[in-house]
Design a protein around this motif. Structure first.
Motif, PDB file in Angstrom:
ATOM      1  N   LYS A 180      51.274  46.864  -5.876  1.00 34.62           N
ATOM      2  CA  LYS A 180      50.508  47.256  -7.055  1.00 34.62           C
ATOM      3  C   LYS A 180      51.093  46.630  -8.306  1.00 34.62           C
ATOM      4  CE  LYS A 180      47.549  49.756  -9.470  1.00 34.62           C
ATOM      5  NZ  LYS A 180      46.106  49.421  -9.492  1.00 34.62           N
ATOM      6  N   ALA A 181      52.416  46.709  -8.442  1.00 36.24           N
ATOM      7  CA  ALA A 181      53.080  46.137  -9.610  1.00 36.24           C
ATOM      8  C   ALA A 181      52.896  44.625  -9.655  1.00 36.24           C
ATOM      9  CB  ALA A 181      54.561  46.496  -9.607  1.00 36.24           C
ATOM     10  N   GLN A 200      59.515  48.728  -0.607  1.00 40.05           N
ATOM     11  CA  GLN A 200      58.185  48.343  -0.153  1.00 40.05           C
ATOM     12  C   GLN A 200      58.116  46.910   0.377  1.00 40.05           C
ATOM     13  OE1 GLN A 200      54.881  49.513  -2.736  1.00 40.05           O
ATOM     14  NE2 GLN A 200      56.275  50.840  -3.868  1.00 40.05           N
ATOM     15  N   GLY A 201      59.214  46.164   0.250  1.00 43.24           N
ATOM     16  CA  GLY A 201      59.248  44.838   0.839  1.00 43.24           C
ATOM     17  C   GLY A 201      58.873  43.693  -0.074  1.00 43.24           C
ATOM     18  N   LEU A 202      58.497  43.971  -1.307  1.00 48.94           N
ATOM     19  CA  LEU A 202      58.253  42.887  -2.252  1.00 48.94           C
ATOM     20  C   LEU A 202      58.623  43.327  -3.662  1.00 48.94           C
ATOM     21  CD1 LEU A 202      54.389  42.332  -2.716  1.00 48.94           C
ATOM     22  CD2 LEU A 202      55.365  44.316  -1.609  1.00 48.94           C
ATOM     23  N   VAL A 203      59.336  42.430  -4.349  1.00 50.31           N
ATOM     24  CA  VAL A 203      59.827  42.699  -5.697  1.00 50.31           C
ATOM     25  C   VAL A 203      59.547  41.482  -6.563  1.00 50.31           C
ATOM     26  CG1 VAL A 203      61.838  43.206  -7.125  1.00 50.31           C
ATOM     27  CG2 VAL A 203      61.653  44.233  -4.847  1.00 50.31           C
ATOM     28  N   ALA A 204      58.977  41.717  -7.730  1.00 45.19           N
ATOM     29  CA  ALA A 204      58.644  40.628  -8.640  1.00 45.19           C
ATOM     30  C   ALA A 204      59.619  40.581  -9.805  1.00 45.19           C
ATOM     31  CB  ALA A 204      57.227  40.803  -9.176  1.00 45.19           C
ATOM     32  N   LYS A 217      63.086  53.024 -12.424  1.00 39.04           N
ATOM     33  CA  LYS A 217      62.410  54.310 -12.224  1.00 39.04           C
ATOM     34  C   LYS A 217      61.209  54.457 -13.157  1.00 39.04           C
ATOM     35  CE  LYS A 217      66.569  56.750 -10.642  1.00 39.04           C
ATOM     36  NZ  LYS A 217      67.517  57.855 -10.926  1.00 39.04           N
ATOM     37  N   THR A 218      61.352  53.962 -14.382  1.00 41.29           N
ATOM     38  CA  THR A 218      60.239  54.016 -15.318  1.00 41.29           C
ATOM     39  C   THR A 218      59.091  53.130 -14.857  1.00 41.29           C
ATOM     40  OG1 THR A 218      61.821  54.352 -17.121  1.00 41.29           O
ATOM     41  CG2 THR A 218      59.583  53.768 -17.743  1.00 41.29           C
ATOM     42  N   VAL A 219      59.432  51.926 -14.403  1.00 39.18           N
ATOM     43  CA  VAL A 219      58.418  50.996 -13.915  1.00 39.18           C
ATOM     44  C   VAL A 219      57.664  51.602 -12.739  1.00 39.18           C
ATOM     45  CG1 VAL A 219      58.007  48.722 -12.896  1.00 39.18           C
ATOM     46  CG2 VAL A 219      59.674  48.965 -14.737  1.00 39.18           C
ATOM     47  N   ARG A 220      58.406  52.198 -11.782  1.00 40.05           N
ATOM     48  CA  ARG A 220      57.750  52.804 -10.614  1.00 40.05           C
ATOM     49  C   ARG A 220      56.867  53.974 -11.025  1.00 40.05           C
ATOM     50  NH1 ARG A 220      62.700  52.338  -8.101  1.00 40.05           N
ATOM     51  NH2 ARG A 220      63.078  54.569  -8.185  1.00 40.05           N
ATOM     52  N   ALA A 221      57.371  54.818 -11.938  1.00 39.31           N
ATOM     53  CA  ALA A 221      56.615  56.005 -12.348  1.00 39.31           C
ATOM     54  C   ALA A 221      55.341  55.637 -13.101  1.00 39.31           C
ATOM     55  CB  ALA A 221      57.486  56.921 -13.207  1.00 39.31           C
TER      56      ALA A 221
END
Length: 264
Positions: free
Chosen positions: A36-37, A90-94, A152-156
């Motif tokens: 999603k991110a 989740q297996g992917l980080v940007a 944590k802020t980015v995920r929330a």
């Protein structure tokens, strides 16, 4: 076949440094996890820099990743996990560029959120998400508020970080006065407020800026006094108070309903 990057790879190690605020600030880069991110960052011109992905996630999200115009680095599970602050990666980080904008950009609409010294990353991210959901035109993380690029802020925020103007590093009183000068009525969410949220409808006419305080001590008197009105959420049961992000959601939707932004 290209071998996946390991956790000790120089490129992975450089990206991992972005877990530190000082490095993020210096480079104006941050990490955002999950499909999603990545999708939301890709929709912001110039935001996405590169993506690290496991083999499984590469297969699962092929349609998304194949359409990107930035490097997509295959990395092993341990390498990608080392870039994630989540319990279950989740297996992917940007790697993304900062998306914050000057205060003037956040003052260009009719519904604004000002967070005064909000320190909890989960609350900050949830408020950004709620502001996005209710159709707000900007969020200001003022004073000593948490870094919005904290993992944590980015995920929330669940992608909402990329949707609306976000301003940081502005003193709280400066943000309040700038909003008032731009024609906003600043409403302080205050448990001791003189106006009940249920009877505050007339305050929601015209541009409104909601002012929310710190989780532990709320709004200092000097800050609350600078607002145009103080609004209290009625506590109808036996609870002592509401969580900050819950209180923000109640206030934002109450004003949006009166303003006709949402049905009700």
């Amino acid at each position: 076949m290209v071998s996946p990057l390991a956790a000790g790879n120089a490129r992975v190690k450089e990206a991992r440094k972005l877990s530190r605020r000082s490095v993020r600030t210096e480079r104006r880069l941050f990490l955002a996890e999950g499909w999603k991110a990545v999708a939301e960052a890709a929709a912001v011109p110039g935001c996405l820099v590169e993506v690290f992905v496991t083999a499984d996630a590469r297969t699962e999200h092929a349609a998304l990743l194949d359409g990107l115009k930035v490097p997509v680095q295959l990395a092993d599970d341990r390498a990608v996990a080392s870039l994630s602050g989540a319990v279950s990666p989740q297996g992917l980080v940007a790697v993304c560029r900062f998306v914050d904008r000057p205060l003037e950009a956040a003052l260009a609409g009719s519904l604004l959120v000002i967070c005064a010294d909000v320190r909890d990353p989960g609350n900050a991210g949830t408020i950004i998400r709620t502001a996005d959901a209710v159709g707000a035109d900007g969020v200001v993380l003022a004073g000593s508020s948490v870094d919005p690029y904290n993992d944590k802020t980015v995920r929330a925020s669940v992608g909402s970080l990329f949707h609306l103007p976000l301003t940081t590093g502005v003193p709280v009183l400066e943000a309040v006065r700038a909003a008032q000068a731009a024609g906003y009525r600043v409403l302080a969410a205050d448990g001791a407020g003189e106006t009940d949220l249920f009877s505050a409808g007339e305050l929601f006419d015209g541009p409104v800026a909601w002012l929310f305080g710190n989780e532990a001590w709320g709004l200092p008197e000097e800050i609350a006094a600078a607002a145009d009105a103080r609004v209290a959420i009625p506590i109808l049961g036996r609870a002592e108070s509401l969580n900050l992000s819950t209180a923000a959601a109640v206030c934002l939707y109450a004003s949006a309903q009166v303003r006709g932004t949402v049905e009700g």
